[in-house]
Design a protein around this motif. Structure first.
Motif, short mmCIF file in Angstrom:
data_model
loop_
_atom_site.label_atom_id
_atom_site.label_comp_id
_atom_site.label_asym_id
_atom_site.label_seq_id
_atom_site.Cartn_x
_atom_site.Cartn_y
_atom_site.Cartn_z
N GLY A 10 0.81 -1.21 0.00
CA GLY A 10 0.00 0.00 0.00
C GLY A 10 0.84 1.26 0.00
N ALA A 11 1.87 1.29 0.84
CA ALA A 11 2.76 2.45 0.87
C ALA A 11 3.53 2.58 -0.43
N PHE A 12 3.94 1.46 -1.00
CA PHE A 12 4.62 1.47 -2.30
C PHE A 12 3.74 2.10 -3.37
N LEU A 13 2.45 1.77 -3.35
CA LEU A 13 1.52 2.29 -4.35
C LEU A 13 1.42 3.82 -4.29
N GLN A 14 1.39 4.35 -3.09
CA GLN A 14 1.29 5.80 -2.94
C GLN A 14 2.51 6.50 -3.57
N VAL A 15 3.68 5.97 -3.30
CA VAL A 15 4.90 6.57 -3.87
C VAL A 15 4.94 6.39 -5.38
N LEU A 16 4.53 5.20 -5.86
CA LEU A 16 4.57 4.93 -7.29
C LEU A 16 3.65 5.89 -8.06
N GLU A 17 2.48 6.16 -7.51
CA GLU A 17 1.56 7.09 -8.17
C GLU A 17 2.18 8.48 -8.29
N GLN A 18 2.88 8.91 -7.28
CA GLN A 18 3.55 10.21 -7.34
C GLN A 18 4.63 10.22 -8.43
N LYS A 19 5.38 9.12 -8.52
CA LYS A 19 6.44 9.03 -9.53
C LYS A 19 5.85 9.00 -10.94
N ILE A 20 4.73 8.31 -11.12
CA ILE A 20 4.09 8.25 -12.43
C ILE A 20 3.60 9.63 -12.84
N LYS A 21 3.02 10.35 -11.89
CA LYS A 21 2.55 11.71 -12.18
C LYS A 21 3.72 12.61 -12.57
N ALA A 22 4.84 12.49 -11.85
CA ALA A 22 6.01 13.34 -12.14
C ALA A 22 6.62 12.99 -13.49
N ALA A 23 6.55 11.71 -13.88
CA ALA A 23 7.13 11.28 -15.15
C ALA A 23 6.25 11.61 -16.35
N LYS A 24 4.99 12.00 -16.08
CA LYS A 24 4.04 12.39 -17.13
C LYS A 24 3.86 11.28 -18.17
N ILE A 25 3.61 10.07 -17.66
CA ILE A 25 3.36 8.93 -18.54
C ILE A 25 1.93 9.02 -19.08
N THR A 26 1.76 8.83 -20.36
CA THR A 26 0.44 8.96 -20.97
C THR A 26 -0.46 7.79 -20.59
N GLN A 27 -1.77 8.02 -20.75
CA GLN A 27 -2.71 6.96 -20.42
C GLN A 27 -2.55 5.76 -21.35
N CYS A 28 -2.29 5.99 -22.62
CA CYS A 28 -2.10 4.88 -23.56
C CYS A 28 -0.92 4.01 -23.14
N GLU A 29 0.17 4.64 -22.73
CA GLU A 29 1.34 3.88 -22.31
C GLU A 29 1.06 3.12 -21.02
N ILE A 30 0.34 3.76 -20.08
CA ILE A 30 0.00 3.06 -18.84
C ILE A 30 -0.92 1.88 -19.12
N ASN A 31 -1.84 2.03 -20.07
CA ASN A 31 -2.71 0.92 -20.45
C ASN A 31 -1.89 -0.27 -20.95
N ASN A 32 -0.90 -0.01 -21.79
CA ASN A 32 -0.04 -1.08 -22.31
C ASN A 32 0.74 -1.75 -21.18
N ARG A 33 1.28 -0.93 -20.29
CA ARG A 33 2.05 -1.50 -19.17
C ARG A 33 1.14 -2.27 -18.22
N LEU A 34 -0.09 -1.78 -18.05
CA LEU A 34 -1.03 -2.46 -17.18
C LEU A 34 -1.36 -3.85 -17.71
N SER A 35 -1.53 -3.98 -19.02
CA SER A 35 -1.82 -5.29 -19.60
C SER A 35 -0.65 -6.25 -19.39
N THR A 36 0.57 -5.73 -19.54
CA THR A 36 1.75 -6.56 -19.27
C THR A 36 1.81 -6.96 -17.81
#
Length: 341
Positions: free
Chosen positions: A54-80
């Motif tokens: 749970g704590a890891f998830l909170q930090v990861l979300e902040q890092k994803i926001k800072a990296a400005k990863i697009t939704q399409c790319e996150i969708n692809n990574r989510l499927s993997t």
């Protein structure tokens, strides 16, 4: 946080929450090369947070926001990531078995996951079928996900996923769907140099147990010990002690079952027995139905069917000799059998 990222975050949370904290570094973070494991731990220590998913998830979300990863790319990574989740936690799913047949060349020995992924993807393209294919190997088992894209008419973001597992050099496929699109099996089989397939009446959660049963069926043995005949059970004489008679039949029954099934048996969770067109045997109890037939369906369920059978025989709940379907269950290569009178 953008609206698009807010839509993707709950799905990402759901998948990552299935991993233990010790799995995150090797299973989850490789999907996000922008985030370093050391930075995650430093942030957790700085914020005085415990090392939990749970704590890891909170930090990861902040890092994803800072990296400005697009939704399409996150969708692809989510499927993997979903496929990685299946590969790491395959026992959480039930797997149905298919046998590949019609070998027209030697079974394809694919060099890498990428090679197999590209081969299957090209095969789908050649049949004018739009599918997204991903391949991951874990613990010597290759897992394949086939994703049907979301259509414009669809009102939901969900796609249809079919997950397949296979062992290199084996002619069997294991699928997480009881009813699967036959084209998917045919195309994957063709990529492995097989032409046709056949459904096998074997299912369970432990892939290595399933393949062990299938190998035992091919060799006609139990646990590769070369046992071609059922061991004979002999009732031992009681042992007389100063305190009285010490009956050892319980121990002997256990030893007999160990000889029959082996000391380390493959795990299956169900044993389904169907009796077809069985006539009434006790006509006095059911007068007028002597000529009628009935279909009987018996289903045994346990975390470990062979261990359950051993315990039942040891406690004399089930008498020896066992029914044929139970006695030969480890060499039949299936846990669904039909008995005919």
């Amino acid at each position: 946080m953008t609206t698009e990222l807010k839509q993707i975050t709950p799905r990402l949370r759901t998948v990552i929450a299935r991993f233990k904290f010790v799995e995150l570094e090797t299973a989850v973070l490789p999907i996000f090369p922008e985030v370093k494991w050391q930075n995650i731990k430093q942030t957790l220590v700085k914020n005085r947070q415990s090392f939990t998913t749970g704590a890891f998830l909170q930090v990861l979300e902040q890092k994803i926001k800072a990296a400005k990863i697009t939704q399409c790319e996150i969708n692809n990574r989510l499927s993997t990531l979903q496929l990685i989740d299946i590969s790491r936690h395959s026992t959480r799913r039930n797997w149905w078995t298919y046998r590949l047949d019609g070998k027209h060349h030697d079974p394809q020995q694919f060099q890498s996951d990428r090679y197999l992924q590209e081969r299957i993807s090209k095969e789908f393209v050649s049949t004018h079928t739009s599918m997204q294919v991903r391949v991951v190997t874990h613990d010597n088992i290759t897992f394949i996900s086939v994703q049907e894209p979301v259509t414009k008419k669809s009102r939901t973001w969900k796609s249809t996923f079919t997950y397949i597992a296979l062992f290199k050099g084996e002619e069997y496929l294991f699928v997480t769907r009881k009813t699967v699109n036959p084209n998917i099996i045919l195309i994957i089989g063709h990529c492995l140099n097989y032409d046709t397939y056949k459904r096998v009446k074997l299912s369970g959660r432990h892939l290595k147990s399933l393949i062990q049963l299938l190998r035992a069926k091919q060799q006609g043995t139990v646990n590769d010990l070369g046992l071609l005949q059922t061991p004979a059970y002999e009732v031992p004489p009681p042992i007389v002690r100063n305190t009285g008679i010490d009956f050892t039949e319980s121990e002997q029954r256990r030893k007999y079952m160990d000889k029959l099934y082996g000391s380390e048996t493959p795990r299956t969770e169900s044993l389904v027995v169907g009796v077809i067109d069985q006539k009434w045997l006790c006509s006095d109890l059911v007068p007028g139905l002597e000529e009628d037939t009935v279909d009987i369906h018996i289903e045994f369920r346990s975390n470990n069917i062979p261990r359950m059978m051993k315990d039942l025989v040891q406690r004399r709940v089930v008498q020896i000799p066992l029914p044929a379907y139970a006695e030969q269950m480890l060499i039949l290569g299936k846990n669904e059998v039909s008995l005919h009178s």
